[in-house]
Motif scaffolding. Structure first.
Motif, PDB file in Angstrom:
ATOM      1  N   VAL A   1     -12.747  75.618 -31.478  1.00  0.00           N
ATOM      2  CA  VAL A   1     -13.478  76.059 -30.113  1.00  0.00           C
ATOM      3  C   VAL A   1     -13.860  74.844 -29.475  1.00  0.00           C
ATOM      4  N   GLY A   2     -14.424  75.135 -28.119  1.00  0.00           N
ATOM      5  CA  GLY A   2     -14.447  73.977 -27.199  1.00  0.00           C
ATOM      6  C   GLY A   2     -15.405  72.931 -27.830  1.00  0.00           C
ATOM      7  N   GLN A   3     -16.395  73.206 -28.483  1.00  0.00           N
ATOM      8  CA  GLN A   3     -17.350  72.305 -29.035  1.00  0.00           C
ATOM      9  C   GLN A   3     -17.000  71.277 -30.356  1.00  0.00           C
ATOM     10  N   TYR A   4     -15.706  71.865 -30.698  1.00  0.00           N
ATOM     11  CA  TYR A   4     -15.453  70.964 -32.055  1.00  0.00           C
ATOM     12  C   TYR A   4     -13.917  71.568 -32.324  1.00  0.00           C
ATOM     13  N   SER A   5     -13.077  71.011 -33.048  1.00  0.00           N
ATOM     14  CA  SER A   5     -11.943  71.524 -34.048  1.00  0.00           C
ATOM     15  C   SER A   5     -12.359  71.897 -35.106  1.00  0.00           C
ATOM     16  N   ALA A   6     -11.282  72.618 -35.740  1.00  0.00           N
ATOM     17  CA  ALA A   6     -11.707  73.223 -36.891  1.00  0.00           C
ATOM     18  C   ALA A   6     -11.525  72.281 -38.244  1.00  0.00           C
TER      19      ALA A   6
ATOM     20  N   SER B   1     -20.320  69.082 -37.483  1.00  0.00           N
ATOM     21  CA  SER B   1     -21.404  70.170 -38.027  1.00  0.00           C
ATOM     22  C   SER B   1     -22.467  69.900 -37.401  1.00  0.00           C
ATOM     23  N   ASN B   2     -23.397  70.839 -37.216  1.00  0.00           N
ATOM     24  CA  ASN B   2     -24.581  70.768 -36.664  1.00  0.00           C
ATOM     25  C   ASN B   2     -25.791  71.643 -37.140  1.00  0.00           C
ATOM     26  N   VAL B   3     -26.483  70.908 -37.779  1.00  0.00           N
ATOM     27  CA  VAL B   3     -27.557  71.761 -38.451  1.00  0.00           C
ATOM     28  C   VAL B   3     -29.169  71.308 -38.130  1.00  0.00           C
TER      29      VAL B   3
ATOM     30  N   THR C   1      -4.245  58.429 -50.751  1.00  0.00           N
ATOM     31  CA  THR C   1      -4.799  59.852 -50.791  1.00  0.00           C
ATOM     32  C   THR C   1      -4.752  60.463 -49.214  1.00  0.00           C
ATOM     33  N   VAL C   2      -4.602  61.838 -49.383  1.00  0.00           N
ATOM     34  CA  VAL C   2      -4.866  62.398 -47.808  1.00  0.00           C
ATOM     35  C   VAL C   2      -6.229  62.393 -47.689  1.00  0.00           C
ATOM     36  N   GLN C   3      -6.533  62.244 -46.494  1.00  0.00           N
ATOM     37  CA  GLN C   3      -8.062  61.972 -46.130  1.00  0.00           C
ATOM     38  C   GLN C   3      -8.303  63.041 -44.804  1.00  0.00           C
ATOM     39  N   TYR C   4      -9.314  63.599 -45.055  1.00  0.00           N
ATOM     40  CA  TYR C   4      -9.674  64.844 -43.849  1.00  0.00           C
ATOM     41  C   TYR C   4     -11.231  64.853 -43.815  1.00  0.00           C
ATOM     42  N   VAL C   5     -11.508  65.711 -42.762  1.00  0.00           N
ATOM     43  CA  VAL C   5     -12.990  66.148 -42.604  1.00  0.00           C
ATOM     44  C   VAL C   5     -12.489  67.615 -41.987  1.00  0.00           C
ATOM     45  N   VAL C   6     -13.244  68.683 -42.879  1.00  0.00           N
ATOM     46  CA  VAL C   6     -13.258  70.016 -42.225  1.00  0.00           C
ATOM     47  C   VAL C   6     -14.711  70.382 -41.569  1.00  0.00           C
ATOM     48  N   SER C   7     -14.541  71.056 -40.418  1.00  0.00           N
ATOM     49  CA  SER C   7     -15.783  71.111 -39.726  1.00  0.00           C
ATOM     50  C   SER C   7     -16.651  72.132 -40.345  1.00  0.00           C
ATOM     51  N   GLY C   8     -18.059  71.886 -40.092  1.00  0.00           N
ATOM     52  CA  GLY C   8     -18.913  73.143 -40.650  1.00  0.00           C
ATOM     53  C   GLY C   8     -18.527  74.579 -40.072  1.00  0.00           C
TER      54      GLY C   8
ATOM     55  N   ASP D   1     -30.611  83.083 -36.458  1.00  0.00           N
ATOM     56  CA  ASP D   1     -30.153  84.068 -37.400  1.00  0.00           C
ATOM     57  C   ASP D   1     -28.980  83.860 -38.333  1.00  0.00           C
ATOM     58  N   LEU D   2     -28.173  82.707 -38.025  1.00  0.00           N
ATOM     59  CA  LEU D   2     -27.316  82.259 -38.941  1.00  0.00           C
ATOM     60  C   LEU D   2     -28.201  81.535 -40.243  1.00  0.00           C
ATOM     61  N   GLU D   3     -27.756  81.800 -41.594  1.00  0.00           N
ATOM     62  CA  GLU D   3     -28.310  81.269 -42.551  1.00  0.00           C
ATOM     63  C   GLU D   3     -27.805  80.393 -43.432  1.00  0.00           C
ATOM     64  N   TYR D   4     -26.326  80.096 -43.396  1.00  0.00           N
ATOM     65  CA  TYR D   4     -25.648  79.297 -44.461  1.00  0.00           C
ATOM     66  C   TYR D   4     -24.477  79.021 -43.701  1.00  0.00           C
ATOM     67  N   GLU D   5     -24.249  77.282 -43.926  1.00  0.00           N
ATOM     68  CA  GLU D   5     -23.513  76.713 -43.364  1.00  0.00           C
ATOM     69  C   GLU D   5     -22.811  75.741 -44.364  1.00  0.00           C
ATOM     70  N   MET D   6     -21.629  75.230 -44.147  1.00  0.00           N
ATOM     71  CA  MET D   6     -20.962  74.506 -45.252  1.00  0.00           C
ATOM     72  C   MET D   6     -19.943  73.496 -44.488  1.00  0.00           C
ATOM     73  N   ASP D   7     -19.562  72.468 -44.864  1.00  0.00           N
ATOM     74  CA  ASP D   7     -18.348  71.655 -44.434  1.00  0.00           C
ATOM     75  C   ASP D   7     -17.980  70.923 -45.550  1.00  0.00           C
ATOM     76  N   CYS D   8     -16.854  70.224 -45.461  1.00  0.00           N
ATOM     77  CA  CYS D   8     -16.273  69.481 -46.489  1.00  0.00           C
ATOM     78  C   CYS D   8     -15.373  68.444 -46.298  1.00  0.00           C
ATOM     79  N   ARG D   9     -15.126  67.582 -46.859  1.00  0.00           N
ATOM     80  CA  ARG D   9     -14.362  66.153 -46.739  1.00  0.00           C
ATOM     81  C   ARG D   9     -13.790  65.504 -47.873  1.00  0.00           C
ATOM     82  N   SER D  10     -12.764  64.617 -47.469  1.00  0.00           N
ATOM     83  CA  SER D  10     -12.340  63.661 -48.374  1.00  0.00           C
ATOM     84  C   SER D  10     -11.611  62.378 -47.616  1.00  0.00           C
ATOM     85  N   VAL D  11     -12.653  61.280 -47.869  1.00  0.00           N
ATOM     86  CA  VAL D  11     -12.216  60.329 -46.876  1.00  0.00           C
ATOM     87  C   VAL D  11     -12.410  58.932 -47.885  1.00  0.00           C
ATOM     88  N   GLY D  12     -11.755  58.027 -47.101  1.00  0.00           N
ATOM     89  CA  GLY D  12     -11.370  56.783 -47.885  1.00  0.00           C
ATOM     90  C   GLY D  12     -12.592  55.838 -48.209  1.00  0.00           C
ATOM     91  N   ALA D  13     -13.664  55.766 -47.376  1.00  0.00           N
ATOM     92  CA  ALA D  13     -14.904  54.873 -47.465  1.00  0.00           C
ATOM     93  C   ALA D  13     -15.911  55.487 -46.674  1.00  0.00           C
TER      94      ALA D  13
END
Length: 256
Positions: free
Chosen positions: A17-22, A108-110, A135-142, A233-245
Motif C-alpha cells: 500500500v502507499g505507506q509501505y511495500s509488503a 512495521s509500526n506499533v 543466504t537469501v536475505q529479506y524483510v517482510v512488513s508487519g 481495535d487492531l489487536e495482533y501484528e507480526m513481521d519477520c526477517r532473515s538478514v545478514g547482520a
C-alpha cells in the motif's frame, strides 16, 4: 511479482500500500544490515541518524529498505492517514519514492504499552550492502488482522473486538497466512525467517508453536513485544526477517 527499487538500491520489493511495500528481498550481490537504536528516536531525527549511518557505509539513501516504527498510541483511521502522509513525505525527500508513486520500503509500526514513546519514533531500520552470494536475505512488513488496501481497517478486521480464545486464534492464523503470502510473493518461502516478531498485549504464547512457528517453518526465534498495532481495535501484528547482520546504533562498526 517483485520490482526493482531505486537506482543503486540493491533490493527488490513486493508492492503493498502507499505507506509501505509488503516486503523486500536483497538482490543476489547484496545483503541486508539491520540497525536498532538503543531507545526509540523521534522520526525526523531517526532519518538523520540513518542518513549518516547509510552514508558512512558508502551506500546511497536508496539502499534504505525497511523501518520499524513506534507510535504513542493507536491511531484513528483519519489520524493514521495523516501520519502516513508525513512519513511518505520524509521518504520522498530521500528520493526513495518511485516516479510512479510506489513506495518500496518495508515497514512495521506499533505502539509500546511499557515505556510508551511520546511522539512517532523509530526503533530500527535496515539497508542493503554489497555481499558475497550466500543466504537469501529479506524483510517482510508487519501485518495485522485486517486486509490492506480496502479503504479502511475496521470494516474488514478479523474477529472484530473478539478477544476470546477462538477470536485470538483467528487473528493469529490470518496474520500468519498474510506473512506466508508475502514470503511467497517475494520468492523466499523456501528460506524460513530467522526472526519473527509478535506484537500484542494478549496472551497468545500457547498459539505460537502451532499457528506461527510451524507454518512459517521458523525454528530459531519468536520475539514477543507487549505492543499494540497502530490502528484502534487492531489487536495482533507480526513481521519477520532473515538478514545478514544486526547492529546496535552507536556500538561496534555502526555509528549513531
Amino acid at each position: 511479482m517483485v520490482y526493482a527499487a531505486g537506482a543503486g538500491s540493491g533490493y527488490r520489493y513486493l508492492p503493498g500500500v502507499g505507506q509501505y511495500s509488503a516486503g523486500v528481498v536483497a538482490d543476489p550481490a547484496y545483503g541486508i544490515v539491520r540497525v536498532q537504536f538503543p531507545a526509540p528516536v523521534p522520526l525526523r531525527a531517526a532519518f538523520g541518524a540513518a542518513e549518516r549511518i547509510i552514508g558512512g557505509a558508502g551506500r546511497p539513501l536508496t539502499a534504505l529498505c525497511s523501518w520499524e516504527l513506534r507510535s504513542p498510541r493507536p491511531f484513528t483511521e483519519s489520524s493514521f492517514t495523516a501520519f502516513n502522509a508525513e512519513y511518505i513525505a520524509l521518504l520522498d525527500e530521500w528520493g526513495v519514492i518511485g516516479t510512479s508513486g510506489a513506495n518500496p520500503v518495508a515497514r512495521s509500526n506499533v505502539c509500546p504499552t511499557v515505556d510508551p514513546v511520546l511522539e512517532p519514533s523509530a526503533h530500527a531500520f535496515a539497508f542493503t550492502v554489497p555481499a558475497q552470494a550466500g543466504t537469501v536475505q529479506y524483510v517482510v512488513s508487519g501485518s495485522a488482522e485486517s486486509p490492506e488496501g480496502l479503504g479502511d481497517y475496521r470494516d474488514h478486521m478479523v474477529a472484530y473486538q473478539d478477544m476470546s480464545a477462538d477470536g485470538l486464534l483467528a487473528k493469529v492464523r490470518f496474520v500468519t497466512a498474510a506473512l506466508k503470502s508475502r514470503m511467497d510473493g517475494l520468492g523466499v518461502s523456501g528460506h524460513p525467517p530467522r526472526v519473527v516478531q509478535v506484537y500484542t498485549i494478549h496472551d497468545v504464547q500457547r498459539l505460537l508453536a502451532d499457528a506461527v512457528m510451524a507454518p512459517l517453518r521458523c525454528a530459531d526465534s519468536v520475539t514477543w513485544h507487549p505492543h499494540r498495532p497502530p490502528v484502534v481495535d487492531l489487536e495482533y501484528e507480526m513481521d519477520c526477517r532473515s538478514v545478514g547482520a544486526e547492529y546496535l546504533a552507536g556500538s561496534g562498526g555502526i555509528a549513531g
